[in-house]
Design a protein around this motif. Structure first.
Motif, PDB file in Angstrom:
ATOM      1  N   TYR A  44       0.683  -1.548  -0.178  1.00 25.52           N
ATOM      2  CA  TYR A  44      -0.105   0.228  -0.025  1.00 25.52           C
ATOM      3  C   TYR A  44       0.892   1.348  -0.240  1.00 25.52           C
ATOM      4  CZ  TYR A  44      -3.254  -3.096   1.357  1.00 25.52           C
ATOM      5  OH  TYR A  44      -3.665  -4.999   1.680  1.00 25.52           O
ATOM      6  N   ALA A  46       3.915   1.133  -1.357  1.00 26.52           N
ATOM      7  CA  ALA A  46       4.799   1.387  -2.620  1.00 26.52           C
ATOM      8  C   ALA A  46       4.001   2.682  -3.886  1.00 26.52           C
ATOM      9  CB  ALA A  46       4.962   0.482  -2.846  1.00 26.52           C
ATOM     10  N   ASP A  47       4.627   2.783  -4.194  1.00 26.77           N
ATOM     11  CA  ASP A  47       4.313   3.926  -5.167  1.00 26.77           C
ATOM     12  C   ASP A  47       4.198   3.210  -6.559  1.00 26.77           C
ATOM     13  OD1 ASP A  47       3.914   5.946  -6.311  1.00 26.77           O
ATOM     14  OD2 ASP A  47       6.030   6.505  -7.582  1.00 26.77           O
ATOM     15  N   LEU A  48       2.759   2.824  -6.890  1.00 34.70           N
ATOM     16  CA  LEU A  48       2.873   1.511  -7.390  1.00 34.70           C
ATOM     17  C   LEU A  48       1.073   1.830  -8.125  1.00 34.70           C
ATOM     18  CD1 LEU A  48       2.973  -1.900  -6.113  1.00 34.70           C
ATOM     19  CD2 LEU A  48       4.066  -1.148  -7.870  1.00 34.70           C
ATOM     20  N   HIS A  50      -2.540   1.576  -9.240  1.00 40.05           N
ATOM     21  CA  HIS A  50      -3.412   0.396  -8.603  1.00 40.05           C
ATOM     22  C   HIS A  50      -3.779  -1.267  -9.407  1.00 40.05           C
ATOM     23  CE1 HIS A  50      -6.246   2.775 -11.801  1.00 40.05           C
ATOM     24  NE2 HIS A  50      -6.740   1.793 -11.927  1.00 40.05           N
ATOM     25  N   ASP A  93       5.129  -3.480 -14.029  1.00 39.21           N
ATOM     26  CA  ASP A  93       5.400  -2.471 -12.898  1.00 39.21           C
ATOM     27  C   ASP A  93       6.110  -3.052 -11.973  1.00 39.21           C
ATOM     28  OD1 ASP A  93       4.084  -0.368 -14.446  1.00 39.21           O
ATOM     29  OD2 ASP A  93       2.224  -0.798 -13.431  1.00 39.21           O
ATOM     30  N   GLU A  97       9.944  -2.934  -9.500  1.00 39.02           N
ATOM     31  CA  GLU A  97       9.292  -2.954  -8.083  1.00 39.02           C
ATOM     32  C   GLU A  97      10.364  -4.405  -7.396  1.00 39.02           C
ATOM     33  OE1 GLU A  97       9.421   0.440  -6.224  1.00 39.02           O
ATOM     34  OE2 GLU A  97       8.806   0.806  -8.644  1.00 39.02           O
TER      35      GLU A  97
END
Length: 125
Positions: A44, A46-48, A50, A93, A97
């Motif tokens: 949650y 992490a800069d991911l 949706h 993505d 990461e």
């Protein structure tokens, strides 16, 4: 009349979020203090996008004890109601990461088989 309105004009308490005493939820205070609340907080935070979070959770839900699973991209797309290209972008993505690795599997005759996804388990700091 909206669904939230009761016949007498008051709002339905079940459909309106209630403010908690002190104005915050328990998780907010715990996060501010640096305490771990959920085993998925790393995800949650992490800069991911949706799409990547959804695909990660889908794969984690289907993974065996070693964190491996091998659903087809069309299956993931259909079940998450995403396009196949969106699922592919989400996988990229996650790989970027370092939350997911993939390994191509092959048949005995040398033809391609399913892609094996390996969820990388993140340990809290």
């Amino acid at each position: 009349s909206s669904r939230r309105d009761e016949p007498n004009g008051e709002q339905n308490a079940r459909s309106v979020p209630q403010e908690r005493k002190g104005g915050t939820y328990p998780h907010s205070a715990a996060r501010k203090e640096g305490k771990r609340v959920s085993r998925l907080d790393f995800l949650y935070a992490a800069d991911l996008p949706h799409r990547a979070v959804a695909v990660y959770l889908y794969l984690a839900d289907r993974a065996n004890r070693e964190g491996e699973c091998w659903p087809a991209i069309p299956t993931i797309a259909e079940e998450l109601k995403l396009s196949e290209s969106t699922v592919r972008r989400a996988i990229r993505d996650l790989k970027k990461e370092k939350l997911l690795t993939t390994e191509q599997r092959y048949r005995k005759n040398g033809g391609k088989s399913s892609l094996c996804y390996k969820i990388q388990k993140i340990r809290p700091p």
